[in-house]
Design a protein around this motif. Structure first.
Motif, PDB file in Angstrom:
ATOM      1  N   GLN A 197       0.425  -6.622  11.725  1.00  0.00           N
ATOM      2  CA  GLN A 197       1.188  -6.131  10.567  1.00  0.00           C
ATOM      3  C   GLN A 197       2.656  -6.515  10.728  1.00  0.00           C
ATOM      4  O   GLN A 197       3.233  -6.305  11.785  1.00  0.00           O
ATOM      5  CB  GLN A 197       1.090  -4.602  10.468  1.00  0.00           C
ATOM      6  CG  GLN A 197      -0.299  -4.082  10.118  1.00  0.00           C
ATOM      7  CD  GLN A 197      -0.778  -4.481   8.737  1.00  0.00           C
ATOM      8  OE1 GLN A 197       0.025  -4.823   7.870  1.00  0.00           O
ATOM      9  NE2 GLN A 197      -2.082  -4.456   8.524  1.00  0.00           N
ATOM     10  N   THR A 255     -11.520  -3.855   5.911  1.00  0.00           N
ATOM     11  CA  THR A 255     -12.529  -2.811   5.772  1.00  0.00           C
ATOM     12  C   THR A 255     -13.627  -3.302   4.830  1.00  0.00           C
ATOM     13  O   THR A 255     -13.476  -4.324   4.155  1.00  0.00           O
ATOM     14  CB  THR A 255     -11.930  -1.538   5.155  1.00  0.00           C
ATOM     15  OG1 THR A 255     -11.414  -1.884   3.854  1.00  0.00           O
ATOM     16  CG2 THR A 255     -10.804  -0.964   6.000  1.00  0.00           C
ATOM     17  N   ARG A 264      -6.000  -4.078   4.631  1.00  0.00           N
ATOM     18  CA  ARG A 264      -6.733  -3.541   5.768  1.00  0.00           C
ATOM     19  C   ARG A 264      -8.118  -4.170   5.768  1.00  0.00           C
ATOM     20  O   ARG A 264      -8.728  -4.351   4.715  1.00  0.00           O
ATOM     21  CB  ARG A 264      -6.865  -2.017   5.672  1.00  0.00           C
ATOM     22  CG  ARG A 264      -5.681  -1.302   6.301  1.00  0.00           C
ATOM     23  CD  ARG A 264      -5.978   0.146   6.622  1.00  0.00           C
ATOM     24  NE  ARG A 264      -6.996   0.336   7.635  1.00  0.00           N
ATOM     25  CZ  ARG A 264      -6.848   0.063   8.934  1.00  0.00           C
ATOM     26  NH1 ARG A 264      -5.715  -0.419   9.385  1.00  0.00           N
ATOM     27  NH2 ARG A 264      -7.824   0.272   9.774  1.00  0.00           N
ATOM     28  N   GLY A 289      -3.948  -8.975   8.255  1.00  0.00           N
ATOM     29  CA  GLY A 289      -4.450  -7.605   8.285  1.00  0.00           C
ATOM     30  C   GLY A 289      -5.038  -7.212   9.622  1.00  0.00           C
ATOM     31  O   GLY A 289      -5.299  -8.046  10.487  1.00  0.00           O
ATOM     32  N   THR A 290      -5.206  -5.900   9.777  1.00  0.00           N
ATOM     33  CA  THR A 290      -5.916  -5.333  10.921  1.00  0.00           C
ATOM     34  C   THR A 290      -6.907  -4.329  10.341  1.00  0.00           C
ATOM     35  O   THR A 290      -6.794  -3.938   9.181  1.00  0.00           O
ATOM     36  CB  THR A 290      -4.955  -4.590  11.869  1.00  0.00           C
ATOM     37  OG1 THR A 290      -4.275  -3.565  11.120  1.00  0.00           O
ATOM     38  CG2 THR A 290      -3.927  -5.521  12.489  1.00  0.00           C
ATOM     39  N   GLY A 291      -7.863  -3.905  11.160  1.00  0.00           N
ATOM     40  CA  GLY A 291      -8.813  -2.921  10.635  1.00  0.00           C
ATOM     41  C   GLY A 291     -10.035  -2.792  11.490  1.00  0.00           C
ATOM     42  O   GLY A 291      -9.960  -2.796  12.720  1.00  0.00           O
ATOM     43  N   ILE A 295      -5.129   4.682  13.748  1.00  0.00           N
ATOM     44  CA  ILE A 295      -4.943   3.893  12.524  1.00  0.00           C
ATOM     45  C   ILE A 295      -3.542   4.190  11.992  1.00  0.00           C
ATOM     46  O   ILE A 295      -3.265   5.290  11.510  1.00  0.00           O
ATOM     47  CB  ILE A 295      -6.019   4.238  11.467  1.00  0.00           C
ATOM     48  CG1 ILE A 295      -7.414   3.934  12.012  1.00  0.00           C
ATOM     49  CG2 ILE A 295      -5.756   3.487  10.170  1.00  0.00           C
ATOM     50  CD1 ILE A 295      -8.553   4.498  11.188  1.00  0.00           C
ATOM     51  N   ALA A 296      -2.645   3.202  12.129  1.00  0.00           N
ATOM     52  CA  ALA A 296      -1.241   3.319  11.689  1.00  0.00           C
ATOM     53  C   ALA A 296      -0.538   4.527  12.317  1.00  0.00           C
ATOM     54  O   ALA A 296       0.402   5.064  11.754  1.00  0.00           O
ATOM     55  CB  ALA A 296      -1.152   3.399  10.169  1.00  0.00           C
ATOM     56  N   ALA A 318      -0.156   4.261   5.877  1.00  0.00           N
ATOM     57  CA  ALA A 318      -1.318   3.465   6.287  1.00  0.00           C
ATOM     58  C   ALA A 318      -1.885   2.706   5.089  1.00  0.00           C
ATOM     59  O   ALA A 318      -2.511   1.682   5.241  1.00  0.00           O
ATOM     60  CB  ALA A 318      -2.394   4.362   6.891  1.00  0.00           C
ATOM     61  N   GLY A 319      -1.666   3.238   3.879  1.00  0.00           N
ATOM     62  CA  GLY A 319      -2.222   2.589   2.686  1.00  0.00           C
ATOM     63  C   GLY A 319      -1.439   2.938   1.437  1.00  0.00           C
ATOM     64  O   GLY A 319      -0.302   3.408   1.499  1.00  0.00           O
ATOM     65  N   GLU A 332     -12.337  -7.805  12.084  1.00  0.00           N
ATOM     66  CA  GLU A 332     -11.358  -8.596  12.852  1.00  0.00           C
ATOM     67  C   GLU A 332     -12.069  -9.716  13.599  1.00  0.00           C
ATOM     68  O   GLU A 332     -11.618 -10.863  13.609  1.00  0.00           O
ATOM     69  CB  GLU A 332     -10.602  -7.698  13.832  1.00  0.00           C
ATOM     70  CG  GLU A 332      -9.638  -6.730  13.168  1.00  0.00           C
ATOM     71  CD  GLU A 332      -8.605  -6.167  14.144  1.00  0.00           C
ATOM     72  OE1 GLU A 332      -8.629  -6.515  15.329  1.00  0.00           O
ATOM     73  OE2 GLU A 332      -7.752  -5.373  13.697  1.00  0.00           O
TER      74      GLU A 332
END
Length: 513
Positions: A394, A336, A334, A368-370, A100-101, A19-20, A375
């Protein structure tokens, strides 16, 4: 030969388990350890999916909530084989995939409610596997973020896991802001509910702000033999109290971190980046890969709610196939508060950047998404500004193309423990424009390998961000020789894992060659 166990929530050495940035570290550090001739076992949760192609190794039986739990340990095949590295996942039906992911859960009403439960089960299963000898005789256990710190709680307090005291425990902090805070009792997702037989040492476990709660990030800092921040400057930052948004520091845990520092247990070592066997994109595929990604997302049921926006992005992208922009600024992250707080709080500053780009026939590409509110903000800005391409999804192919074909990489993080994106951009010879904080301070040198901004107040930071952007555009437009030099310097920078792991051995692992 030394034998290591890495315990984490993510591991990018196996498919679909990232995820990161933690996933990158848990992939790359074992490879360096393997090169030294030592042995590494890496274990992560299965999230009810990663065990399916694995080889069953053993059942793990342990007590939780006063009943016997049985988890299953599987060995899984990595994306690339390396000698002396073994990858495992732990499966239990209650360790579920999150939104999340397909890893973490987002519990807005009660943060960490679901994640705490699954990492309580996972960590206890890991302790049982160590006790059972599933990973052989271990010398070092290296844990990552709060998801694995409960292993230290079990080592300290659980009579069944006293064997863990024979090993050295290292704890890496990837994101200090996410701390895994849960009530001690009176809640299904509380420590007392899951470990009713252990008398709780409230004083050593509690969160300073919420005294009826355990802070699992603090448990890692308080009980590990060595504590590690992922850059030297971030270590200096976290020893001071936060005063957001001007400064993000110890996030309420600076007292624990100062104590670790005074005891000689706290170390700041910069993460590395990979410079061998890297995925490479073909030049000239940026817009094609954008459209390809958009078409694939349009077919996903989960993305139907933003189908109109994806189609809008595709139409906007097509105009650049024949009429290439003169200058491309990009960000991949992401969505955020950590990454884009400045744009969320000051969208007018972001619009100002787009106007500056318009004057030089430039575009801003963000992938990105988040967080939903981020968004939404970027979708709205994309509808309003034709030179802003927001790809809300992604795609590895598209990410590779963005890093390859950008002219300037923008990273305005509010805080940054280390950051990998700036290293990946620099690897391609892209100058970066960054906020002068944490790991960004350690990797980008203004006017040598990129550009940076700072300020004593929020307003000053925004003003300086725009001034720094003007400076980058000015150098690009009016001083080609200097721009080429900055590009060349950026490309030459090497933040190697070999150098970082040399420091790990000396400082974290206390192993001398």
């Amino acid at each position: 030969m030394n034998t290591f166990l890495f315990v984490a929530a993510e591991n990018d050495a196996i498919p679909d388990c990232k995820a990161g940035g933690m996933g990158d570290v848990v992939r790359d550090v074992p490879r360096q350890i393997s090169e030294r001739g030592d042995k590494v076992h890496v274990v992560v949760p299965s999230y009810s999916r990663l065990h399916q192609q694995g080889t069953f190794k053993t059942n793990l039986n342990f007590q939780l909530r006063g009943v016997t739990y049985t988890a299953e340990l599987y060995e899984v095949i990595p994306k690339k084989e390396f000698p002396n590295i073994y990858h495992y996942v732990i499966h239990h039906p209650e360790i579920e995939a999150g939104d999340i992911a397909h890893i973490y859960h987002d519990d807005p009403e009660e943060p960490f409610f679901t994640d705490a439960i699954k990492y309580f089960i996972f960590s206890t299963a890991v302790a049982e596997a160590i006790k059972k000898g599933s990973f052989g005789n271990l010398d070092i256990v290296h844990m990552h973020d709060w998801h694995s710190s409960l292993v230290l709680f079990l080592k300290e307090y659980h009579p069944a896991y006293q064997i863990l005291k024979r090993m050295r425990f290292v704890y890496s902090i990837h994101n200090l802001a996410i701390q895994g805070i849960r009530p001690f009792e009176d809640n299904y997702s509380s420590l007392k509910n899951w470990f009713p037989e252990i008398p709780l040492d409230y004083k050593r476990l509690r969160d300073y702000r919420y005294q009826d709660c355990i802070n699992l990030m603090a448990v890692g800092i308080r009980f590990a033999d060595a504590v590690h921040t992922v850059s030297p400057s971030y270590k200096e930052d976290v020893l001071k109290p936060s005063s957001p948004p001007e400064f993000i520091g110890g996030e309420g845990l600076e007292q624990d971190l100062l104590e670790a520092e005074n005891q000689g247990r706290l170390f700041g070592i910069l993460n590395g980046s990979n410079y061998n066997n890297i995925r490479t994109a073909d030049k000239g595929k940026l817009y094609r890969n954008t459209v390809k990604a958009l078409f694939s997302w349009l077919q996903e049921e989960s993305k139907q709610y933003k189908a109109h926006f994806l189609a809008h992005t595709g139409e906007k992208t097509m105009q650049y196939v024949d009429q290439r922009p003169a200058f491309i600024v990009s960000s991949v992250a992401r969505l955020t508060e950590q990454k884009f707080y400045f744009f969320k709080r000051s969208p007018d500053a972001f619009v100002e950047i787009l106007k500056k780009l318009e004057r030089v026939n430039g575009i801003f590409m963000l992938l990105g998404t988040g967080a939903p509110e981020y968004e939404e903000l970027f979708r709205q800005l994309s509808y309003e500004h034709k030179n802003f391409i927001f790809t809300n999804g992604q795609s590895e192919d598209l990410i590779d193309s963005i890093y390859l074909e950008s002219d300037l990489y923008f990273m305005p993080s509010l805080f940054e423990p280390c950051g990998i994106s700036q290293m990946l951009a620099m690897r391609n010879g892209n100058p970066c424009l960054v906020h002068h904080t944490g790991g960004l301070k350690d990797t980008v040198t203004p006017m040598k390998t990129g550009f940076s901004f700072d300020g004593d107040t929020y307003d000053e930071k925004i003003k300086n961000m725009l001034a720094s952007f003007d400076q980058a555009l000015d150098v690009y437009s009016n001083d080609k020789a200097l721009w080429k030099k900055i590009q060349s310097n950026a490309k030459k920078m090497r933040f190697t894992w070999k150098k970082s792991v040399d420091e790990y051995y000396k400082l974290l692992y206390s192993i001398s060659d």
